[in-house]
Scaffold this active site. Structure first.
Site, PDB file in Angstrom:
ATOM      1  N   GLY A  71       0.841  -1.196   0.000  1.00  5.45           N
ATOM      2  CA  GLY A  71       0.000   0.000   0.000  1.00  5.45           C
ATOM      3  C   GLY A  71       0.874   1.244   0.000  1.00  5.45           C
ATOM      4  O   GLY A  71       1.982   1.229   0.550  1.00  5.45           O
ATOM      5  N   ASP A 131       0.053  -0.828  -4.852  1.00  5.33           N
ATOM      6  CA  ASP A 131      -1.266  -0.197  -4.870  1.00  5.33           C
ATOM      7  C   ASP A 131      -1.135   1.308  -4.674  1.00  5.33           C
ATOM      8  O   ASP A 131      -0.584   1.759  -3.665  1.00  5.33           O
ATOM      9  CB  ASP A 131      -2.132  -0.773  -3.740  1.00  5.33           C
ATOM     10  CG  ASP A 131      -3.535  -0.191  -3.754  1.00  5.33           C
ATOM     11  OD1 ASP A 131      -4.346  -0.664  -4.581  1.00  5.33           O
ATOM     12  OD2 ASP A 131      -3.820   0.746  -2.979  1.00  5.33           O
ATOM     13  N   TYR A 161      -3.981   9.664  -3.649  1.00  8.07           N
ATOM     14  CA  TYR A 161      -2.886   9.519  -2.666  1.00  8.07           C
ATOM     15  C   TYR A 161      -1.716  10.472  -2.938  1.00  8.07           C
ATOM     16  O   TYR A 161      -0.853  10.643  -2.082  1.00  8.07           O
ATOM     17  CB  TYR A 161      -2.320   8.086  -2.641  1.00  8.07           C
ATOM     18  CG  TYR A 161      -3.302   6.984  -2.325  1.00  8.07           C
ATOM     19  CD1 TYR A 161      -4.545   7.241  -1.766  1.00  8.07           C
ATOM     20  CD2 TYR A 161      -2.961   5.646  -2.578  1.00  8.07           C
ATOM     21  CE1 TYR A 161      -5.435   6.215  -1.489  1.00  8.07           C
ATOM     22  CE2 TYR A 161      -3.851   4.618  -2.290  1.00  8.07           C
ATOM     23  CZ  TYR A 161      -5.086   4.911  -1.759  1.00  8.07           C
ATOM     24  OH  TYR A 161      -5.954   3.888  -1.488  1.00  8.07           O
ATOM     25  N   LYS A 203      -6.254   4.167  -9.081  1.00  5.41           N
ATOM     26  CA  LYS A 203      -7.711   4.303  -8.908  1.00  5.41           C
ATOM     27  C   LYS A 203      -8.223   5.657  -9.387  1.00  5.41           C
ATOM     28  O   LYS A 203      -7.559   6.681  -9.206  1.00  5.41           O
ATOM     29  CB  LYS A 203      -8.089   4.126  -7.424  1.00  5.41           C
ATOM     30  CG  LYS A 203      -7.442   2.914  -6.769  1.00  5.41           C
ATOM     31  CD  LYS A 203      -7.929   2.672  -5.355  1.00  5.41           C
ATOM     32  CE  LYS A 203      -7.044   1.650  -4.648  1.00  5.41           C
ATOM     33  NZ  LYS A 203      -5.861   2.245  -4.022  1.00  5.41           N
ATOM     34  N   HIS A 247     -12.548   4.122  -7.428  1.00  6.56           N
ATOM     35  CA  HIS A 247     -12.161   4.159  -6.005  1.00  6.56           C
ATOM     36  C   HIS A 247     -13.374   4.021  -5.083  1.00  6.56           C
ATOM     37  O   HIS A 247     -13.328   3.299  -4.090  1.00  6.56           O
ATOM     38  CB  HIS A 247     -11.406   5.470  -5.734  1.00  6.56           C
ATOM     39  CG  HIS A 247     -10.459   5.394  -4.587  1.00  6.56           C
ATOM     40  ND1 HIS A 247      -9.258   6.067  -4.571  1.00  6.56           N
ATOM     41  CD2 HIS A 247     -10.514   4.729  -3.419  1.00  6.56           C
ATOM     42  CE1 HIS A 247      -8.630   5.808  -3.432  1.00  6.56           C
ATOM     43  NE2 HIS A 247      -9.379   5.007  -2.721  1.00  6.56           N
ATOM     44  N   SER A 274       3.740   0.177   4.431  1.00  2.19           N
ATOM     45  CA  SER A 274       4.784   0.602   5.354  1.00  2.19           C
ATOM     46  C   SER A 274       5.828   1.359   4.552  1.00  2.19           C
ATOM     47  O   SER A 274       6.045   1.078   3.377  1.00  2.19           O
ATOM     48  CB  SER A 274       5.436  -0.581   6.077  1.00  2.19           C
ATOM     49  OG  SER A 274       6.457  -0.081   6.931  1.00  2.19           O
TER      50      SER A 274
HETATM   51  N1  LIG Z   1      -9.582   1.464  -1.736  1.00  3.73           N
HETATM   52  C1  LIG Z   1      -9.632   2.204  -0.664  1.00  3.73           C
HETATM   53  O1  LIG Z   1     -10.622   2.919  -0.420  1.00  3.73           O
HETATM   54  C2  LIG Z   1      -8.496   2.163   0.305  1.00  3.73           C
HETATM   55  C3  LIG Z   1      -8.673   2.686   1.598  1.00  3.73           C
HETATM   56  C4  LIG Z   1      -7.598   2.610   2.487  1.00  3.73           C
HETATM   57  C5  LIG Z   1      -6.397   2.041   2.097  1.00  3.73           C
HETATM   58  N2  LIG Z   1      -6.232   1.566   0.820  1.00  3.73           N
HETATM   59  C6  LIG Z   1      -4.955   0.949   0.380  1.00  3.73           C
HETATM   60  O2  LIG Z   1      -4.593  -0.053   1.314  1.00  3.73           O
HETATM   61  C7  LIG Z   1      -3.281   0.209   1.820  1.00  3.73           C
HETATM   62  C8  LIG Z   1      -3.141  -0.318   3.242  1.00  3.73           C
HETATM   63  O3  LIG Z   1      -4.068   0.274   4.118  1.00  3.73           O
HETATM   64  P1  LIG Z   1      -3.654   1.389   5.189  1.00  3.73           P
HETATM   65  O4  LIG Z   1      -2.439   2.090   4.742  1.00  3.73           O
HETATM   66  O5  LIG Z   1      -4.889   2.168   5.440  1.00  3.73           O
HETATM   67  O6  LIG Z   1      -3.396   0.568   6.535  1.00  3.73           O
HETATM   68  P2  LIG Z   1      -2.472  -0.679   6.974  1.00  3.73           P
HETATM   69  O7  LIG Z   1      -1.635  -1.130   5.840  1.00  3.73           O
HETATM   70  O8  LIG Z   1      -3.362  -1.665   7.633  1.00  3.73           O
HETATM   71  O9  LIG Z   1      -1.577  -0.049   8.116  1.00  3.73           O
HETATM   72  C9  LIG Z   1      -0.565   0.861   7.823  1.00  3.73           C
HETATM   73  C10 LIG Z   1       0.076   1.303   9.145  1.00  3.73           C
HETATM   74  O10 LIG Z   1       0.697   0.198   9.795  1.00  3.73           O
HETATM   75  C11 LIG Z   1       2.065   0.473  10.062  1.00  3.73           C
HETATM   76  N3  LIG Z   1       2.779  -0.805   9.875  1.00  3.73           N
HETATM   77  C12 LIG Z   1       2.940  -1.484   8.701  1.00  3.73           C
HETATM   78  N4  LIG Z   1       3.551  -2.659   8.929  1.00  3.73           N
HETATM   79  C13 LIG Z   1       3.810  -2.729  10.244  1.00  3.73           C
HETATM   80  C14 LIG Z   1       4.427  -3.696  11.067  1.00  3.73           C
HETATM   81  N5  LIG Z   1       4.902  -4.840  10.561  1.00  3.73           N
HETATM   82  N6  LIG Z   1       4.532  -3.445  12.399  1.00  3.73           N
HETATM   83  C15 LIG Z   1       4.036  -2.292  12.909  1.00  3.73           C
HETATM   84  N7  LIG Z   1       3.440  -1.339  12.194  1.00  3.73           N
HETATM   85  C16 LIG Z   1       3.317  -1.549  10.864  1.00  3.73           C
HETATM   86  C17 LIG Z   1       2.455   1.549   9.077  1.00  3.73           C
HETATM   87  O11 LIG Z   1       3.466   2.388   9.601  1.00  3.73           O
HETATM   88  P3  LIG Z   1       4.905   2.608   8.861  1.00  3.73           P
HETATM   89  O12 LIG Z   1       4.642   3.046   7.451  1.00  3.73           O
HETATM   90  O13 LIG Z   1       5.527   3.668   9.704  1.00  3.73           O
HETATM   91  O14 LIG Z   1       5.604   1.284   8.957  1.00  3.73           O
HETATM   92  C18 LIG Z   1       1.151   2.339   8.951  1.00  3.73           C
HETATM   93  O15 LIG Z   1       1.029   3.255  10.004  1.00  3.73           O
HETATM   94  C19 LIG Z   1      -3.178   1.737   1.689  1.00  3.73           C
HETATM   95  O16 LIG Z   1      -1.842   2.185   1.812  1.00  3.73           O
HETATM   96  C20 LIG Z   1      -3.799   1.942   0.336  1.00  3.73           C
HETATM   97  O17 LIG Z   1      -2.853   1.595  -0.688  1.00  3.73           O
HETATM   98  C21 LIG Z   1      -7.281   1.597  -0.063  1.00  3.73           C
END
Ligand SMILES: NC(=O)c1ccc[n+]([C@@H]2O[C@H](COP(=O)([O-])OP(=O)(O)OC[C@H]3O[C@@H](n4cnc5c(N)ncnc54)[C@H](OP(=O)(O)O)[C@@H]3O)[C@@H](O)[C@H]2O)c1
Ligand SMILES: *[C@@H]1O[C@H](CO)[C@@H](O)[C@H](O)[C@H]1NC(C)=O
Ligand SMILES: *[C@@H]1O[C@H](CO)[C@@H](O)[C@H](O)[C@H]1NC(C)=O
Ligand SMILES: *[C@@H]1O[C@H](CO)[C@@H](O)[C@H](O)[C@H]1NC(C)=O
Ligand SMILES: *[C@@H]1O[C@H](CO)[C@@H](O)[C@H](O)[C@H]1NC(C)=O
Length: 328
Positions: A37, A72, A77, A106, A139, A278
């Site tokens: 992501g 992704d 973004y 998206k 999206h 991350s």
């Molecule tokens: N289609 C949609 O509407 C939609 C909505 C939301 C998200 N997305 C996509 O999905 C991706 C992932 O979702 P998200 O970014 O919302 O949340 P996520 O991936 O569940 O969580 C990201 C968070 O977790 C931390 N992290 C990652 N790996 C870790 C680990 N092993 N240990 C501890 N902390 C960790 C990251 O910090 P650090 O970066 O500091 O490691 C960041 O703060 C997005 O980046 C985006 O590409 C799509």
């Protein structure tokens, strides 16, 4: 002698760089079942976090070196330029070829009008510096104008325009994000084109069993966003579990894995492609390292018990919109 050493070295590199399994989408294209992501999230005040340095570019380069072959991003973004730079660098360095990597972007809500959809993809392709993407998603089913008022364009018209982009080869596959079952059925019934992918929130607190069953039955591949859900929150009112939950720590210890790895493995075993974000090298590497173990039936049951249909992503600002997709 020298060539044998080189082959040995290449094999060693290959062993250190384990790739994720690949799934066949309903249009015959292949998608790596694990991705990175690149959304930087929101600030405490709720606005989009600014993209201030090259941390996303560096994260994508680290990820490709670690074996990620699926990235992704999205127009909203503001990370498409950095994703593009990273991918083109890795192609230049000979680490990958364009066809080795799966790029998703998206269409934002302000480009839902039929004639605006190609402009949305064109802008993304220019930012990415690519001739095509592998997957282009709507999206949200919700249209909004740049001034943030509602655009009531029917998402079916948006979808028809997406199909044309696939026919023109500008995207290999087309899909949707944040659509519900009724909306998916309407797309298919009206156009005959089943989305290749549905991207929705999948984490321990929102496992969406009936949505996943529908997608399985119709060969729609599910990509799960925000896979960590509430795992790292300090907010006591959001539902459990947290990363230090004794039940999760026990499972992690049993497999010599971390709790985030257990969560990602569970999401993967649900048949979902996780796309954890991350920007930290050690976490990027750690997150991908989930393809050498399996959860037991008992562990899966424990992990399924946290499901309570709780969304981390609060979209209630669009609740009044006729195409708001969620129950609450
Ligand atoms: N289609 C949609 O509407 C939609 C909505 C939301 C998200 N997305 C996509 O999905 C991706 C992932 O979702 P998200 O970014 O919302 O949340 P996520 O991936 O569940 O969580 C990201 C968070 O977790 C931390 N992290 C990652 N790996 C870790 C680990 N092993 N240990 C501890 N902390 C960790 C990251 O910090 P650090 O970066 O500091 O490691 C960041 O703060 C997005 O980046 C985006 O590409 C799509
Ligand atoms: C989905 O469709 C593709 C393309 O027809 C096919 O190769 C694949 O096996 C199907 N997958 C499932 C799970 O039915
Ligand atoms: C917002 O933009 C739309 C589309 O351009 C326009 O029709 C509408 O009047 C605008 N609304 C406001 C409050 O500016
Ligand atoms: C904490 O979580 C609750 C429940 O999800 C939410 O309503 C509240 O706004 C959150 N508080 C903070 C400070 O994030
Ligand atoms: C446990 O995992 C760590 C980190 O991946 C690894 O270095 C170590 O060798 C593993 N230990 C065992 C007993 O497998």
């Amino acid at each position: 002698m020298l060539s044998r050493a080189l082959v040995g070295f290449a094999l060693l590199l290959h062993v250190n760089c384990k790739l994720a399994p690949v799934v066949t989408l309903n249009d015959g294209n292949l998608m790596p079942a694990f991705g990175l992501g690149t959304w930087l999230g929101t600030t405490p005040s709720g606005s989009l976090a600014p993209v201030e340095n090259d941390e996303v570019q560096r994260a994508v380069e680290v990820a490709i070196d670690a074996g990620y072959r699926h990235i992704d991003t999205a127009a909203i973004y503001s990370t498409e330029e950095q994703v593009g730079l990273a991918v083109r660098n890795k192609i230049k360095q000979g680490v990958i070829k364009r066809e080795d990597i799966f790029i998703t972007t998206k269409l934002w809500n302000d480009h839902h009008a039929r004639e605006d959809v190609p402009k949305g993809l064109d802008s993304s392709l220019r930012k990415l510096g690519m001739e095509y993407v592998d997957l282009y998603l709507i999206h949200f089913p919700i249209g909004t104008y740049p001034n943030m008022t509602d655009d009531h364009t029917d998402y079916l018209d948006t979808w028809r325009s997406m199909i044309e982009l696939k026919e023109r080869g500008l995207t290999r596959s087309v899909g949707v994000s944040n659509f519900n079952v009724a909306m998916l059925e309407r797309l298919t019934a009206e156009t005959g084109v089943v989305p290749a992918v549905l991207q929705v929130e999948i984490s321990l607190t929102i496992q969406q069993p009936s949505l996943l069953a529908y997608c399985r039955a119709h060969n729609i591949s599910v990509v799960g966003y925000t896979p960590f859900g509430t795992l790292f929150l300090h907010n006591k009112t959001a539902p459990p579990p947290r990363v230090d939950s004794p039940e999760l720590v026990a499972i992690a210890q049993r497999h010599n894995k971390t709790v985030p790895q257990i969560v990602l493995r569970y999401v993967y075993e649900l048949g979902v492609t996780p796309i954890p974000k991350s920007v930290k090298k050690s976490r990027i590497e750690q997150n991908l390292d989930i393809f050498d173990f399996e959860l037991s039936e008992e562990e899966r049951q424990q992990l399924s018990s946290y499901d309570q249909n709780y969304r981390s992503l609060d979209l209630s600002l669009w609740k009044h919109h006729p195409y708001y997709p969620f129950e609450q």
